[in-house]
Every structure is written in structure tokens, then in C-alpha cells.
Design an enzyme around this catalytic site. Structure first.
Site, PDB file in Angstrom:
ATOM      1  N   ARG A  11       0.810  -1.224   0.000  1.00  0.00           N
ATOM      2  CA  ARG A  11       0.000   0.000   0.000  1.00  0.00           C
ATOM      3  C   ARG A  11       0.838   1.265   0.000  1.00  0.00           C
ATOM      4  O   ARG A  11       0.343   2.352  -0.265  1.00  0.00           O
ATOM      5  CB  ARG A  11      -0.909   0.037   1.237  1.00  0.00           C
ATOM      6  CG  ARG A  11      -1.864  -1.146   1.321  1.00  0.00           C
ATOM      7  CD  ARG A  11      -2.486  -1.219   2.695  1.00  0.00           C
ATOM      8  NE  ARG A  11      -1.431  -1.492   3.686  1.00  0.00           N
ATOM      9  CZ  ARG A  11      -1.596  -1.409   4.995  1.00  0.00           C
ATOM     10  NH1 ARG A  11      -2.752  -1.036   5.492  1.00  0.00           N
ATOM     11  NH2 ARG A  11      -0.589  -1.685   5.807  1.00  0.00           N
ATOM     12  N   GLU A  16       7.290   6.406  11.750  1.00  0.00           N
ATOM     13  CA  GLU A  16       7.160   7.377  12.830  1.00  0.00           C
ATOM     14  C   GLU A  16       8.220   8.437  12.599  1.00  0.00           C
ATOM     15  O   GLU A  16       9.410   8.145  12.638  1.00  0.00           O
ATOM     16  CB  GLU A  16       7.377   6.723  14.189  1.00  0.00           C
ATOM     17  CG  GLU A  16       6.275   5.777  14.592  1.00  0.00           C
ATOM     18  CD  GLU A  16       6.529   5.115  15.943  1.00  0.00           C
ATOM     19  OE1 GLU A  16       7.676   5.133  16.445  1.00  0.00           O
ATOM     20  OE2 GLU A  16       5.570   4.562  16.485  1.00  0.00           O
ATOM     21  N   GLN A  34       6.545  24.021  17.688  1.00  0.00           N
ATOM     22  CA  GLN A  34       6.071  24.673  16.476  1.00  0.00           C
ATOM     23  C   GLN A  34       6.483  23.836  15.280  1.00  0.00           C
ATOM     24  O   GLN A  34       7.584  23.273  15.257  1.00  0.00           O
ATOM     25  CB  GLN A  34       6.665  26.086  16.356  1.00  0.00           C
ATOM     26  CG  GLN A  34       6.171  26.864  15.154  1.00  0.00           C
ATOM     27  CD  GLN A  34       6.642  28.315  15.161  1.00  0.00           C
ATOM     28  OE1 GLN A  34       6.791  28.912  16.205  1.00  0.00           O
ATOM     29  NE2 GLN A  34       6.848  28.871  13.980  1.00  0.00           N
ATOM     30  N   ASN A  36       6.712  23.960  10.980  1.00  0.00           N
ATOM     31  CA  ASN A  36       6.699  24.846   9.813  1.00  0.00           C
ATOM     32  C   ASN A  36       6.850  24.021   8.544  1.00  0.00           C
ATOM     33  O   ASN A  36       7.491  22.969   8.559  1.00  0.00           O
ATOM     34  CB  ASN A  36       7.863  25.839   9.876  1.00  0.00           C
ATOM     35  CG  ASN A  36       7.903  26.595  11.180  1.00  0.00           C
ATOM     36  OD1 ASN A  36       6.931  27.203  11.586  1.00  0.00           O
ATOM     37  ND2 ASN A  36       9.041  26.537  11.844  1.00  0.00           N
ATOM     38  N   HIS A  49      20.259  30.398   9.236  1.00  0.00           N
ATOM     39  CA  HIS A  49      19.446  31.098  10.232  1.00  0.00           C
ATOM     40  C   HIS A  49      19.597  30.495  11.627  1.00  0.00           C
ATOM     41  O   HIS A  49      19.845  29.302  11.770  1.00  0.00           O
ATOM     42  CB  HIS A  49      17.965  31.007   9.868  1.00  0.00           C
ATOM     43  CG  HIS A  49      17.650  31.499   8.502  1.00  0.00           C
ATOM     44  ND1 HIS A  49      16.687  30.906   7.714  1.00  0.00           N
ATOM     45  CD2 HIS A  49      18.164  32.514   7.758  1.00  0.00           C
ATOM     46  CE1 HIS A  49      16.605  31.548   6.555  1.00  0.00           C
ATOM     47  NE2 HIS A  49      17.501  32.520   6.558  1.00  0.00           N
ATOM     48  N   LYS A  59      15.914  22.436  15.616  1.00  0.00           N
ATOM     49  CA  LYS A  59      15.039  22.128  14.486  1.00  0.00           C
ATOM     50  C   LYS A  59      15.246  20.695  14.025  1.00  0.00           C
ATOM     51  O   LYS A  59      16.382  20.249  13.861  1.00  0.00           O
ATOM     52  CB  LYS A  59      15.317  23.068  13.313  1.00  0.00           C
ATOM     53  CG  LYS A  59      14.998  24.524  13.605  1.00  0.00           C
ATOM     54  CD  LYS A  59      15.377  25.406  12.433  1.00  0.00           C
ATOM     55  CE  LYS A  59      15.125  26.868  12.756  1.00  0.00           C
ATOM     56  NZ  LYS A  59      15.652  27.738  11.695  1.00  0.00           N
ATOM     57  N   HIS A 106      21.133  27.006  10.794  1.00  0.00           N
ATOM     58  CA  HIS A 106      20.568  26.015   9.887  1.00  0.00           C
ATOM     59  C   HIS A 106      20.283  26.647   8.527  1.00  0.00           C
ATOM     60  O   HIS A 106      19.867  27.805   8.441  1.00  0.00           O
ATOM     61  CB  HIS A 106      19.256  25.460  10.466  1.00  0.00           C
ATOM     62  CG  HIS A 106      18.525  24.588   9.503  1.00  0.00           C
ATOM     63  ND1 HIS A 106      17.428  25.043   8.789  1.00  0.00           N
ATOM     64  CD2 HIS A 106      18.761  23.327   9.106  1.00  0.00           C
ATOM     65  CE1 HIS A 106      17.012  24.061   7.999  1.00  0.00           C
ATOM     66  NE2 HIS A 106      17.800  23.021   8.166  1.00  0.00           N
ATOM     67  N   TYR A 119       9.709  21.327   9.141  1.00  0.00           N
ATOM     68  CA  TYR A 119      10.633  21.402  10.260  1.00  0.00           C
ATOM     69  C   TYR A 119       9.900  21.738  11.533  1.00  0.00           C
ATOM     70  O   TYR A 119       9.074  22.637  11.585  1.00  0.00           O
ATOM     71  CB  TYR A 119      11.835  22.305  10.020  1.00  0.00           C
ATOM     72  CG  TYR A 119      11.648  23.575   9.247  1.00  0.00           C
ATOM     73  CD1 TYR A 119      11.698  24.813   9.877  1.00  0.00           C
ATOM     74  CD2 TYR A 119      11.484  23.540   7.868  1.00  0.00           C
ATOM     75  CE1 TYR A 119      11.573  25.983   9.154  1.00  0.00           C
ATOM     76  CE2 TYR A 119      11.360  24.709   7.146  1.00  0.00           C
ATOM     77  CZ  TYR A 119      11.397  25.931   7.795  1.00  0.00           C
ATOM     78  OH  TYR A 119      11.271  27.085   7.080  1.00  0.00           O
ATOM     79  N   GLU A 130      15.783  36.864  15.675  1.00  0.00           N
ATOM     80  CA  GLU A 130      16.278  36.163  14.503  1.00  0.00           C
ATOM     81  C   GLU A 130      17.635  36.725  14.081  1.00  0.00           C
ATOM     82  O   GLU A 130      17.875  37.931  14.151  1.00  0.00           O
ATOM     83  CB  GLU A 130      15.284  36.319  13.361  1.00  0.00           C
ATOM     84  CG  GLU A 130      15.688  35.577  12.119  1.00  0.00           C
ATOM     85  CD  GLU A 130      14.643  35.714  11.037  1.00  0.00           C
ATOM     86  OE1 GLU A 130      14.344  34.690  10.423  1.00  0.00           O
ATOM     87  OE2 GLU A 130      14.150  36.829  10.798  1.00  0.00           O
ATOM     88  N   ASP A 155      18.890  37.063   3.361  1.00  0.00           N
ATOM     89  CA  ASP A 155      19.959  36.067   3.401  1.00  0.00           C
ATOM     90  C   ASP A 155      21.231  36.537   2.698  1.00  0.00           C
ATOM     91  O   ASP A 155      22.312  36.038   2.985  1.00  0.00           O
ATOM     92  CB  ASP A 155      19.488  34.736   2.828  1.00  0.00           C
ATOM     93  CG  ASP A 155      18.531  34.012   3.763  1.00  0.00           C
ATOM     94  OD1 ASP A 155      18.389  34.437   4.930  1.00  0.00           O
ATOM     95  OD2 ASP A 155      17.913  33.016   3.327  1.00  0.00           O
TER      96      ASP A 155
END
Length: 173
Positions: A11, A16, A34, A36, A49, A59, A106, A119, A130, A155
Site C-alpha cells: 500500500r 514514525e 512549532q 513549519n 538562520h 530544528k 541552519h 521542520y 532572529e 539572506d
């Protein structure tokens, strides 16, 4: 780099992507708060970042479609690996993930026609905290698989690592 157990059958497959007890058993005890998702096309580079304390983020990154070259850079002053980077191809096909703990910058570049990236972060996004470092910092010498990436204006303007006070200090971990 994390390689989850995948259970394929006629299938498709089941895997996980996160289970706290499994991750904790391998030393990743942080809680994710969180999640994203981003989509980018070939040649896009996002990063490098990080968020400063008190909202520093770890992350857990994976590609749910396409493929990226994903990078984490150690920003912890005094760490044996300070200024060193690790990179891995993450793709929908290989199903690998990369965990970048708090104290690491990252970034990634897209190496397929397009890629959707998911992430999970250990703290919520805080725009005022930031920061970033230049993707092409010669001192880091990251072996990006693309030569002339497309970057956001933000960036393009990050400083070199030697000009950044990230506030992260190595704590023996």
C-alpha cells in the site's frame, strides 16, 4: 542525521517521524512546540538562520517531497566543533532527517525540481531574536552542491561567523 524506521508494504509505507521516547533515548530530549512547512524550487538557498536566547530553536528537518542539501553549523563559543558544519541530503526518497540543536545555524538548498520541507522547532518563532550568518562564509567552507543559489534579500546580508556574537556558549554537551 536521523534515519527513521520505515515499514513498507504493497500500500505504500508507514514511519514514525517523531516519538519523544525514541529521540530521548538518543539524547534529544527537547520538546517541539512549532511545526513549519516551506516549498522552494531548484537553486533556492535558505539560511543560514538561528534565533538568539531566550528563544533559541532546535530544528528537526525533513523533506516530504523532493530533495535538499541540509546544513547545520555549530555557533557555540568554546565548543570543539565551533564553526564546523554537517550536511546531508534529505529527500522524500531516503526519508532521512537532520536535527540541528539550539546553538546551531541552519540552512538548506534545493537540489530537486522542487521540495517541500517540514521542520519542527523547540521554541516559537521570535522575529526580534532572529539572526544569521553568510551562507558562503569562506571560513566555514560549506560544500554546497550549487554554485549560484537564489537568495532572499535578508539572506544576502548576513555577516560572516567571525563578525557575529550569537550568545551561545559551549556547556559540555
Amino acid at each position: 542525521v536521523i534515519e527513521p524506521r520505515v515499514f513498507p508494504d504493497e500500500r505504500g509505507f508507514f514511519m514514525e517521524t517523531y516519538k519523544h521516547s525514541e529521540f530521548a533515548g538518543h539524547g534529544i530530549t527537547e520538546q517541539f512546540v512549532q511545526c513549519n512547512q516551506s516549498r522552494s524550487v531548484r537553486g533556492i538557498l535558505r539560511g543560514l538562520h538561528f534565533q538568539k536566547q531566550p528563544k533559541a530553536q532546535g530544528k528537526l528537518v525533513r523533506a516530504i517531497t523532493g530533495a535538499i542539501f541540509d546544513v547545520a553549523v555549530d555557533l557555540r563559543q568554546g565548543a570543539p566543533s565551533y564553526g564546523q558544519w554537517v550536511g546531508a541530503e534529505l529527500s522524500a526518497d531516503n526519508q532521512k532527517m537532520l536535527y540541528a540543536p539550539a546553538g546551531f545555524a541552519h540552512g538548506f538548498c534545493v537540489v530537486s525540481a522542487a521540495a517541500d520541507i517540514l521542520y519542527m522547532a523547540t521554541d516559537e518563532y521570535a522575529p526580534a531574536l532572529e539572526s544569521g550568518i553568510a551562507w558562503d562564509d569562506a571560513d566555514l567552507n560549506i560544500a554546497w552542491p550549487i554554485q549560484a543559489p537564489q537568495l532572499s534579500q535578508r539572506d544576502r546580508q548576513w555577516p560572516r561567523l567571525c563578525d557575529v556574537d550569537s550568545g551561545f556558549v559551549y556547556q559540555g554537551r
